[in-house]
Design a protein around this motif. Structure first.
Motif, PDB file in Angstrom:
ATOM      1  N   UNK A   1     -75.048 -65.645 -73.425  1.00 36.13           N
ATOM      2  CA  UNK A   1     -76.436 -65.212 -73.521  1.00 36.13           C
ATOM      3  C   UNK A   1     -77.339 -66.354 -73.952  1.00 36.13           C
ATOM      4  N   UNK A   2     -78.630 -66.214 -73.628  1.00 36.53           N
ATOM      5  CA  UNK A   2     -79.675 -67.089 -74.153  1.00 36.53           C
ATOM      6  C   UNK A   2     -80.733 -66.248 -74.865  1.00 36.53           C
ATOM      7  N   UNK A   3     -80.486 -64.970 -75.003  1.00 36.50           N
ATOM      8  CA  UNK A   3     -81.466 -64.066 -75.581  1.00 36.50           C
ATOM      9  C   UNK A   3     -81.625 -64.305 -77.081  1.00 36.50           C
ATOM     10  N   UNK A   4     -82.853 -64.231 -77.585  1.00 38.86           N
ATOM     11  CA  UNK A   4     -83.072 -64.392 -79.026  1.00 38.86           C
ATOM     12  C   UNK A   4     -82.398 -63.295 -79.850  1.00 38.86           C
ATOM     13  N   UNK A   5     -82.364 -62.086 -79.303  1.00 38.85           N
ATOM     14  CA  UNK A   5     -81.705 -60.973 -79.990  1.00 38.85           C
ATOM     15  C   UNK A   5     -80.389 -60.666 -79.285  1.00 38.85           C
ATOM     16  N   UNK A   6     -79.305 -61.057 -79.911  1.00 41.49           N
ATOM     17  CA  UNK A   6     -77.983 -60.895 -79.309  1.00 41.49           C
ATOM     18  C   UNK A   6     -77.446 -59.506 -79.636  1.00 41.49           C
ATOM     19  N   UNK A   7     -76.950 -58.837 -78.606  1.00 40.42           N
ATOM     20  CA  UNK A   7     -76.251 -57.569 -78.801  1.00 40.42           C
ATOM     21  C   UNK A   7     -75.270 -57.399 -77.652  1.00 40.42           C
ATOM     22  N   UNK A   8     -74.007 -57.240 -77.982  1.00 39.47           N
ATOM     23  CA  UNK A   8     -73.031 -56.928 -76.942  1.00 39.47           C
ATOM     24  C   UNK A   8     -71.938 -56.043 -77.525  1.00 39.47           C
ATOM     25  N   UNK A   9     -71.202 -55.404 -76.619  1.00 45.04           N
ATOM     26  CA  UNK A   9     -70.168 -54.451 -77.009  1.00 45.04           C
ATOM     27  C   UNK A   9     -68.849 -54.867 -76.381  1.00 45.04           C
ATOM     28  N   UNK A  10     -67.792 -54.731 -77.130  1.00 44.93           N
ATOM     29  CA  UNK A  10     -66.455 -54.955 -76.603  1.00 44.93           C
ATOM     30  C   UNK A  10     -65.690 -53.655 -76.783  1.00 44.93           C
ATOM     31  N   UNK A  11     -65.343 -53.024 -75.666  1.00 44.08           N
ATOM     32  CA  UNK A  11     -64.764 -51.678 -75.717  1.00 44.08           C
ATOM     33  C   UNK A  11     -63.341 -51.685 -75.154  1.00 44.08           C
ATOM     34  N   UNK A  12     -62.796 -50.493 -75.043  1.00 37.19           N
ATOM     35  CA  UNK A  12     -61.456 -50.336 -74.493  1.00 37.19           C
ATOM     36  C   UNK A  12     -60.366 -50.364 -75.544  1.00 37.19           C
ATOM     37  N   UNK A  13     -60.710 -50.069 -76.806  1.00 37.32           N
ATOM     38  CA  UNK A  13     -59.736 -50.118 -77.895  1.00 37.32           C
ATOM     39  C   UNK A  13     -59.441 -48.711 -78.414  1.00 37.32           C
ATOM     40  N   UNK A  14     -58.322 -48.575 -79.081  1.00 38.62           N
ATOM     41  CA  UNK A  14     -57.921 -47.273 -79.600  1.00 38.62           C
ATOM     42  C   UNK A  14     -58.931 -46.787 -80.630  1.00 38.62           C
ATOM     43  N   UNK A  15     -59.340 -45.520 -80.541  1.00 40.77           N
ATOM     44  CA  UNK A  15     -60.305 -45.003 -81.509  1.00 40.77           C
ATOM     45  C   UNK A  15     -59.624 -44.540 -82.792  1.00 40.77           C
ATOM     46  N   UNK A  16     -60.435 -44.533 -83.866  1.00 36.02           N
ATOM     47  CA  UNK A  16     -60.050 -43.945 -85.152  1.00 36.02           C
ATOM     48  C   UNK A  16     -58.805 -44.584 -85.752  1.00 36.02           C
ATOM     49  N   UNK A  17     -58.601 -45.873 -85.484  1.00 38.06           N
ATOM     50  CA  UNK A  17     -57.497 -46.641 -86.066  1.00 38.06           C
ATOM     51  C   UNK A  17     -58.062 -47.987 -86.524  1.00 38.06           C
ATOM     52  N   UNK A  18     -57.752 -48.400 -87.743  1.00 40.28           N
ATOM     53  CA  UNK A  18     -58.199 -49.700 -88.225  1.00 40.28           C
ATOM     54  C   UNK A  18     -57.559 -50.820 -87.410  1.00 40.28           C
ATOM     55  N   UNK A  19     -58.399 -51.740 -86.935  1.00 40.22           N
ATOM     56  CA  UNK A  19     -57.924 -52.866 -86.138  1.00 40.22           C
ATOM     57  C   UNK A  19     -58.672 -54.128 -86.551  1.00 40.22           C
ATOM     58  N   UNK A  20     -57.999 -55.278 -86.405  1.00 39.32           N
ATOM     59  CA  UNK A  20     -58.587 -56.556 -86.788  1.00 39.32           C
ATOM     60  C   UNK A  20     -59.252 -57.213 -85.580  1.00 39.32           C
ATOM     61  N   UNK A  21     -60.546 -57.534 -85.732  1.00 34.35           N
ATOM     62  CA  UNK A  21     -61.304 -58.181 -84.670  1.00 34.35           C
ATOM     63  C   UNK A  21     -61.846 -59.519 -85.184  1.00 34.35           C
ATOM     64  N   UNK A  22     -62.079 -60.447 -84.263  1.00 36.43           N
ATOM     65  CA  UNK A  22     -62.569 -61.774 -84.601  1.00 36.43           C
ATOM     66  C   UNK A  22     -63.571 -62.211 -83.528  1.00 36.43           C
ATOM     67  N   UNK A  23     -64.635 -62.882 -83.975  1.00 36.11           N
ATOM     68  CA  UNK A  23     -65.638 -63.418 -83.054  1.00 36.11           C
ATOM     69  C   UNK A  23     -65.916 -64.876 -83.410  1.00 36.11           C
ATOM     70  N   UNK A  24     -65.996 -65.731 -82.393  1.00 36.66           N
ATOM     71  CA  UNK A  24     -66.388 -67.125 -82.545  1.00 36.66           C
ATOM     72  C   UNK A  24     -67.548 -67.426 -81.603  1.00 36.66           C
ATOM     73  N   UNK A  25     -68.419 -68.357 -82.027  1.00 34.21           N
ATOM     74  CA  UNK A  25     -69.600 -68.726 -81.250  1.00 34.21           C
ATOM     75  C   UNK A  25     -69.455 -70.170 -80.782  1.00 34.21           C
ATOM     76  N   UNK A  26     -69.781 -70.428 -79.512  1.00 35.83           N
ATOM     77  CA  UNK A  26     -69.699 -71.780 -78.959  1.00 35.83           C
ATOM     78  C   UNK A  26     -71.035 -72.158 -78.342  1.00 35.83           C
ATOM     79  N   UNK A  27     -71.439 -73.446 -78.519  1.00 34.20           N
ATOM     80  CA  UNK A  27     -72.647 -73.913 -77.856  1.00 34.20           C
ATOM     81  C   UNK A  27     -72.290 -74.622 -76.550  1.00 34.20           C
TER      82      UNK A  27
END
Length: 441
Positions: free
Chosen positions: A184-210
């Protein structure tokens, strides 16, 4: 005799013109091969000011009064040891230096360069870029649970071109597995990552690259996604409001396009061999060019349709695919501005629905959405083959609209179209290949 004299004068003029052109050609050619001042070393620039900002700096300077100077060249090395350079013509008084992965002090060398590519001694200037955009975004990035996955938000004030890599930890091996990348180049970033099991604690990680390949540190979170399902389309039905007579089997006269309550969402346009019935919106197939929902061309905006979902749901999101036709993708009747409403009435009798979208007690505002191209722009493509790979990904996956969370389930939804990309082709119509709703009972 007169004719011979005229021919003689014309030949003399042609020879004179040819001689002048010959002289000019060689004069210009000599100037190109031996430009003025090309053998001398150009004078140096004088630095006036340095303006530092996120990940970059602008150097302002005074140009010397030197005919040898063709351009100014900046050379610098970033924190990761990579050398960059940038040039500015004689007519420019500033240079942008960027690509820094960390804030700090860096030395930039400014060279004056002649027409013959002779370099002056460098003028060294210190720049102090502040924290680069990818790290600023990392600092304010938020990860939260959403339906069947996570929602990632951040502020990208500079509009930098960034990539977001999303990982999920494998419970068996503890390895981090990449599950998606978002650009994205948008000033307001919003995205969704779906397809995961619901109602179960899971570990997620995000990294940003220029765009220079710098990666932020990982940001980890434990999330329990919410349950969501795609609503069954076999229950969907069109609701034709707008003061229809009796049982709704007849419609008002459309002469002059003067109908109450934007009836145009229900007036279908058809042509020979087409299949544009309302149920093409939810037949499960994005469809070929002729298999779509297609309103009447040149009808006024806004246009809308109203749909009975067949049951009450807490809605989470809405997916829309434009008509599957090259002439309509980010062109023509491809929707661009969309507003979605849900009716507060949830009973079984559509006749009790209020046909006034401005009645806030009757209709709940579920969101206003702008369906842009992948680069965030809204200009229609001039040609049918101008789309990018990222645009085509949107066409495959559909435009996703996350609906406003509400406490009251809804059964009836009105989708209003305020604007289309609309080139001259099918101007004024809305053309849709498929829609899908998601939520939970």
């Amino acid at each position: 005799m007169v004719g011979n004299k005229l021919n003689f004068l014309m030949m003399k003029q042609l020879k004179t013109a040819f001689f002048i052109a010959f002289i000019l050609f060689y004069a210009c050619n000599d100037q190109l091969n031996n430009p003025t001042g090309s053998t001398g070393i150009p004078r140096q620039v004088t630095v006036k000011e340095v303006v530092n900002f996120s990940g970059a700096s602008i150097i302002y300077y005074d140009r010397p009064n030197d005919e040898n100077l063709q351009y100014v060249k900046a050379v610098w090395t970033t924190d990761d040891g990579i050398e960059y350079n940038q040039t500015a013509s004689f007519y420019t008084d500033s240079l942008l230096v960027d690509g820094f992965g960390e804030e700090g002090s860096y030395t930039v060398k400014l060279y004056s360069v002649s027409h013959g590519q002779t370099y002056s001694e460098p003028v060294e200037v210190t720049v102090n870029p502040t924290r680069p955009p990818y790290m600023v975004v990392h600092d304010n990035l938020q990860i939260s649970p959403t339906f069947m996955g996570i929602r990632v938000t951040a502020e990208n004030e500079t509009g930098a071109k960034l990539a977001f890599r999303t990982f999920k930890q494998d419970e068996a091996t503890d390895e981090w597995v990449e599950v998606g990348t978002y650009y994205t180049v948008n000033p307001n970033v919003e995205y969704f990552n779906r397809g995961h099991e619901p109602e179960i604690d899971q570990n997620f990680r995000v990294q940003v690259r220029d765009r220079w390949g710098h990666w932020s540190p990982p940001k980890d979170v434990v999330c329990s996604p919410w349950f969501e399902m795609e609503l069954p389309k076999d229950l969907f039905r069109e609701i034709a409001l707008c003061n229809l007579s009796g049982d709704g089997s007849s419609v008002p006269d459309q002469t002059g396009y003067t109908l109450p309550s934007n009836f145009w969402g229900h007036k279908m346009h058809s042509w020979s061999g087409s299949a544009t019935s309302f149920d093409r919106l939810y037949d499960g197939v994005v469809g070929a060019g002729g298999e779509c929902y297609h309103t009447k061309p040149l009808a006024p905006f806004p246009q809308h349709f109203t749909i009975d979902l067949g049951d009450k749901y807490n809605l989470s999101r809405f997916l829309l695919w434009p008509r599957n036709d090259a002439s309509n993708q980010f062109r023509g009747g491809h929707p661009q501005i969309v507003r979605v409403y849900g009716a507060s009435y949830n009973g079984d009798s559509p006749s009790e629905l209020v046909d006034d979208i401005n009645d806030e007690e009757a209709w709940l505002d579920l969101g206003l959405f702008y369906l842009s191209r992948a680069d965030g722009s809204f200009e229609p493509y001039p040609g049918t083959n101008d789309r990018t790979a990222e645009d085509n990904e949107i066409l495959v996956n559909g435009h996703e609209m996350t609906l406003n969370a509400i406490d009251q389930p809804v059964r009836y939804v009105r989708v209003q179209f305020i604007k289309a990309f609309a080139t001259s082709l099918h101007a004024g119509s809305i053309q849709i290949g498929e829609i899908s709703f998601f939520g939970a009972n």
